[in-house]
Write an enzyme that holds these catalytic residues in place. Structure first.
Site, mmCIF file in Angstrom:
data_model
loop_
_atom_site.group_PDB
_atom_site.id
_atom_site.type_symbol
_atom_site.label_atom_id
_atom_site.label_comp_id
_atom_site.label_asym_id
_atom_site.label_seq_id
_atom_site.Cartn_x
_atom_site.Cartn_y
_atom_site.Cartn_z
ATOM 1 N N TRP A 144 0.818 -1.218 0.000
ATOM 2 C CA TRP A 144 0.000 0.000 0.000
ATOM 3 C C TRP A 144 0.848 1.261 0.000
ATOM 4 O O TRP A 144 0.334 2.348 -0.246
ATOM 5 C CB TRP A 144 -0.906 0.009 1.245
ATOM 6 C CG TRP A 144 -0.142 -0.320 2.488
ATOM 7 C CD1 TRP A 144 -0.035 -1.553 3.078
ATOM 8 C CD2 TRP A 144 0.687 0.559 3.271
ATOM 9 N NE1 TRP A 144 0.814 -1.496 4.159
ATOM 10 C CE2 TRP A 144 1.267 -0.196 4.309
ATOM 11 C CE3 TRP A 144 0.995 1.915 3.198
ATOM 12 C CZ2 TRP A 144 2.138 0.340 5.249
ATOM 13 C CZ3 TRP A 144 1.861 2.461 4.137
ATOM 14 C CH2 TRP A 144 2.415 1.683 5.149
ATOM 15 N N ASN A 145 2.149 1.175 0.312
ATOM 16 C CA ASN A 145 2.893 2.433 0.524
ATOM 17 C C ASN A 145 3.164 3.184 -0.779
ATOM 18 O O ASN A 145 3.192 4.403 -0.804
ATOM 19 C CB ASN A 145 4.180 2.199 1.324
ATOM 20 C CG ASN A 145 5.141 1.259 0.657
ATOM 21 O OD1 ASN A 145 4.771 0.487 -0.229
ATOM 22 N ND2 ASN A 145 6.393 1.299 1.070
ATOM 23 N N LYS A 168 -2.813 -9.171 -6.842
ATOM 24 C CA LYS A 168 -3.590 -8.871 -5.633
ATOM 25 C C LYS A 168 -2.961 -7.663 -4.952
ATOM 26 O O LYS A 168 -1.863 -7.741 -4.441
ATOM 27 C CB LYS A 168 -3.564 -10.061 -4.652
ATOM 28 C CG LYS A 168 -4.581 -9.885 -3.536
ATOM 29 C CD LYS A 168 -4.194 -10.512 -2.220
ATOM 30 C CE LYS A 168 -3.126 -9.748 -1.507
ATOM 31 N NZ LYS A 168 -3.521 -8.389 -1.024
ATOM 32 N N PRO A 169 -3.660 -6.523 -4.962
ATOM 33 C CA PRO A 169 -3.107 -5.335 -4.310
ATOM 34 C C PRO A 169 -3.311 -5.401 -2.797
ATOM 35 O O PRO A 169 -4.083 -6.228 -2.310
ATOM 36 C CB PRO A 169 -3.937 -4.203 -4.914
ATOM 37 C CG PRO A 169 -5.282 -4.830 -5.166
ATOM 38 C CD PRO A 169 -5.011 -6.280 -5.511
ATOM 39 N N GLY A 222 6.642 -6.288 -0.051
ATOM 40 C CA GLY A 222 5.992 -6.121 1.247
ATOM 41 C C GLY A 222 6.976 -6.440 2.359
ATOM 42 O O GLY A 222 8.198 -6.302 2.188
ATOM 43 N N SER A 223 6.438 -6.913 3.477
ATOM 44 C CA SER A 223 7.285 -7.132 4.647
ATOM 45 C C SER A 223 8.139 -8.385 4.481
ATOM 46 O O SER A 223 7.785 -9.316 3.757
ATOM 47 C CB SER A 223 6.399 -7.278 5.888
ATOM 48 O OG SER A 223 5.566 -8.415 5.737
ATOM 49 N N GLU A 244 10.687 -8.206 -2.874
ATOM 50 C CA GLU A 244 11.316 -6.939 -2.497
ATOM 51 C C GLU A 244 10.758 -6.605 -1.120
ATOM 52 O O GLU A 244 9.563 -6.372 -0.973
ATOM 53 C CB GLU A 244 10.969 -5.888 -3.562
ATOM 54 C CG GLU A 244 11.946 -4.729 -3.575
ATOM 55 C CD GLU A 244 11.482 -3.619 -2.673
ATOM 56 O OE1 GLU A 244 11.998 -3.537 -1.543
ATOM 57 O OE2 GLU A 244 10.598 -2.871 -3.079
ATOM 58 N N LEU A 245 11.631 -6.643 -0.101
ATOM 59 C CA LEU A 245 11.158 -6.703 1.281
ATOM 60 C C LEU A 245 11.595 -5.478 2.091
ATOM 61 O O LEU A 245 11.865 -4.440 1.532
ATOM 62 C CB LEU A 245 11.649 -8.013 1.908
ATOM 63 C CG LEU A 245 11.320 -9.264 1.063
ATOM 64 C CD1 LEU A 245 11.943 -10.516 1.655
ATOM 65 C CD2 LEU A 245 9.818 -9.427 0.905
ATOM 66 N N CYS A 278 10.589 1.413 2.114
ATOM 67 C CA CYS A 278 11.589 0.395 2.472
ATOM 68 C C CYS A 278 13.003 0.948 2.371
ATOM 69 O O CYS A 278 13.918 0.388 2.960
ATOM 70 C CB CYS A 278 11.415 -0.838 1.599
ATOM 71 S SG CYS A 278 11.280 -0.441 -0.133
ATOM 72 N N GLU A 384 12.596 -2.286 11.529
ATOM 73 C CA GLU A 384 12.130 -1.273 10.589
ATOM 74 C C GLU A 384 11.024 -0.451 11.270
ATOM 75 O O GLU A 384 10.117 -1.008 11.880
ATOM 76 C CB GLU A 384 11.578 -1.991 9.354
ATOM 77 C CG GLU A 384 11.400 -1.099 8.166
ATOM 78 C CD GLU A 384 10.956 -1.871 6.933
ATOM 79 O OE1 GLU A 384 10.298 -2.916 7.075
ATOM 80 O OE2 GLU A 384 11.258 -1.416 5.814
HETATM 81 P P1 ADP Z 1 2.829 -4.391 5.408
HETATM 82 O O1 ADP Z 1 3.219 -4.852 6.767
HETATM 83 O O2 ADP Z 1 3.681 -3.338 4.862
HETATM 84 O O3 ADP Z 1 1.368 -4.181 5.201
HETATM 85 P P2 ADP Z 1 2.609 -6.965 4.235
HETATM 86 O O4 ADP Z 1 3.756 -7.808 3.872
HETATM 87 O O5 ADP Z 1 1.716 -7.398 5.326
HETATM 88 O O6 ADP Z 1 3.242 -5.551 4.470
HETATM 89 O O7 ADP Z 1 1.703 -6.691 2.961
HETATM 90 C C1 ADP Z 1 2.177 -6.597 1.662
HETATM 91 C C2 ADP Z 1 1.243 -7.351 0.759
HETATM 92 O O8 ADP Z 1 1.241 -8.700 1.162
HETATM 93 C C3 ADP Z 1 -0.208 -6.890 0.810
HETATM 94 O O9 ADP Z 1 -0.776 -6.987 -0.479
HETATM 95 C C4 ADP Z 1 -0.840 -7.901 1.742
HETATM 96 O O10 ADP Z 1 -2.208 -8.084 1.502
HETATM 97 C C5 ADP Z 1 -0.081 -9.151 1.350
HETATM 98 N N1 ADP Z 1 -0.073 -10.224 2.359
HETATM 99 C C6 ADP Z 1 0.036 -10.119 3.689
HETATM 100 N N2 ADP Z 1 -0.009 -11.343 4.273
HETATM 101 C C7 ADP Z 1 -0.149 -12.252 3.275
HETATM 102 C C8 ADP Z 1 -0.244 -13.680 3.200
HETATM 103 N N3 ADP Z 1 -0.214 -14.443 4.295
HETATM 104 N N4 ADP Z 1 -0.360 -14.246 1.989
HETATM 105 C C9 ADP Z 1 -0.398 -13.493 0.871
HETATM 106 N N5 ADP Z 1 -0.300 -12.152 0.868
HETATM 107 C C10 ADP Z 1 -0.170 -11.532 2.037
#
Ligand code: ADP
Length: 481
Positions: A144-145, A168-169, A222-223, A244-245, A278, A384
């Protein structure tokens, strides 16, 4: 959702709300997709692959250039949507729209350079030929960032390569994703080539993506925790993986640097997107000789930042994404304060009382903050932050600072301020980070590789390398006998 060329509801019929993080108001509802919808989308992408991958690269490049033009023409309306859904100030949203469009143009151009090689053999009667072909259906999960540029950075190279995709956003920013899908569709991307699944619970979608043999590649931003989980699942299916984490960027100010320039750079960089990036600096290592001037300038600059609804003129820092993000930042700052850090500016949640009206009460705001006297035992030193907090660590020994900077599991971005070419290049080589800003706070562009080492990820996006992530290389050995 967008499946096989049509806007659809979820099979379950469920929807979920999208909230403006500055006001707490609902600004829309989107379908709450499940695994069955994800499977429909994969089937559509799989069905569209033979025809799309057979188009010429020149044709795909023309469609991408049209998408770039549409995105550029719509910059103002896209920026307003982004600010209302994600929160960043309108100027920053416009910048992101431009950055996002750049990826489309860059990969349109790269598409035309999808060449192979003619290779010599040790055998006189043999030749080798390599070609690069699209990997197949790509599953994409985005954050989302940066709710538009993180999509175009994946979609444009995938489309340029001839792949089809399902995306999937993040649940916080599905409306931005919808706008990007509109652009690609209007530009002429055929039905089934791009598919969008929105969902409030991402886990079943991730499971569908990583267990389906029709999906040949997973790309995720994402994370680190979620990236590790998804990469492991994708690994079981031997899908190709790019992730990309997170990051924990050091920002090193050497004794010969201009401390004012470095502090201005730090203030500009750290508070971009309210620190939710990030590549945001998380440890500012300032040499003792430069420390007073640096901290003084940084504190003055940060004190002058206006926090609020990104739609309002003059606002430089928007809200955080949600309440949990504010709580995480507050916990890190409180932990640092308890362990002896000083807080020359900020250090608290911002509410209406800070402004004398109720404008900030429903949003998720944290005051831009500087911490000094930060030490290794503090959470902020290791984890972070993803928030508007600049932790300053004063150091004495220039020979030790690289080791301090490298003492993290992360390896995404680092920053170096020095007037010495030798110091800058030595640091560039010695830092275990894949992106290094040298007297520079924006070491990114569509035309250069972006990605992380260590726990910051696998693979690169942007640059020539960004296209290779979506290509298989095939080798032919040819006998001339
Ligand atoms: P943040 O902590 O920055 O929100 P996330 O890693 O949780 O980062 O989210 C990044 C993306 O990963 C989002 O699109 C979120 O919906 C997706 N996401 C989070 N958990 C899962 C999961 N268990 N399986 C698939 N996608 C996921």
């Amino acid at each position: 959702m967008f499946i096989d060329g049509a806007w659809t509801e979820a099979r379950s019929g469920r929807t979920f709300p999208v909230v403006n993080p500055a006001t707490g108001e609902e600004i829309g509802r989107v379908p709450d997709g499940g695994a069955d919808d994800a499977i429909d989308a994969i089937a559509a992408a799989d069905g569209a692959f033979p025809a799309w991958s057979s188009t010429t690269a020149h044709h795909r490049a023309d469609i991408l250039l049209e998408a770039w033009r549409l995105m550029s023409d719509r910059a103002d309306e896209l920026a307003e949507l982004m600010t209302s859904e994600q929160g960043k100030p309108l100027r920053a949203s416009r910048f992101e729209v431009g950055y996002g469009a750049d990826f489309i143009r860059w990969f349109a151009e790269e598409a035309r350079r999808l060449t192979g090689e003619w290779l010599p053999s040790a055998r006189a009667d043999q030749r080798f030929l390599t070609i690069r072909q699209p990997v197949g259906v790509v599953a994409m999960i985005t954050p989302w960032n940066y709710p538009m540029s993180m999509l175009t950075r994946k979609m444009a190279p995938a489309l340029a390569a001839g792949c089809t995709l399902v995306l999937k956003p993040a649940e916080a920013t599905p409306l931005c994703a919808r706008a990007i899908f509109d652009i690609f569709t209007e530009a002429g991307v055929p039905p089934g080539v791009i598919n969008l699944v929105t969902a409030q619970d991402p886990a079943p979608i991730g499971d569908a993506f990583t267990s389906d043999p029709r999906v040949r590649k997973l790309t995720f931003t994402g994370s680190t925790a979620v990236g590790r989980l998804l990469a492991a699942k994708a690994g079981q299916s031997l899908q190709r993986v790019s992730v990309e984490l997170g990051g924990h960027a050091p920002f090193i100010v050497y004794p010969d640097a201009d401390p004012l320039n470095a502090a201005k750079g730090a203030a500009a960089l750290k508070f971009l997107n309210a620190g939710q990036a990030c590549i945001s600096p998380n440890r500012l290592y300032v040499h003792r000789n430069a420390a007073d001037a640096f901290v003084d300038t940084l504190t003055k600059r940060v004190s002058g930042l206006v926090t609020g609804d990104g739609m309002e003129d003059g606002v430089g820092v928007g809200p955080l994404v949600d309440d949990a993000a504010v709580a995480k930042v507050a916990a890190q700052v409180d932990d640092a304060r308890d362990k002896g850090a000083e807080v020359p500016v900020g250090g608290h949640r911002l509410t209406g009382a800070d402004l004398g009206d109720d404008r900030l009460d429903r949003g998720f705001f944290y005051a831009p903050t500087v911490l000094t006297g930060v030490s290794e035992d503090m959470t902020v030193y290791r984890e972070e932050t993803f928030g508007p907090v600049a932790p300053v660590v004063i150091y004495d020994d220039v020979d030790e600072v690289i080791a301090l900077a490298n003492d993290t599991h992360y390896g995404l971005a680092a920053y170096v301020y020095t007037e010495s070419l030798k110091t800058a290049l030595s640091a560039f080589e010695a830092l275990d980070f894949a992106i290094v800003g040298i007297n520079d706070v924006n070491p990114t562009s569509a035309s250069v590789p972006f990605g992380g080492m260590k726990d910051s990820g696998l693979g690169r996006e942007g640059g020539h390398e960004g296209l290779d992530e979506y290509l298989e290389i095939k080798t032919a050995g040819i006998s001339l006998r």
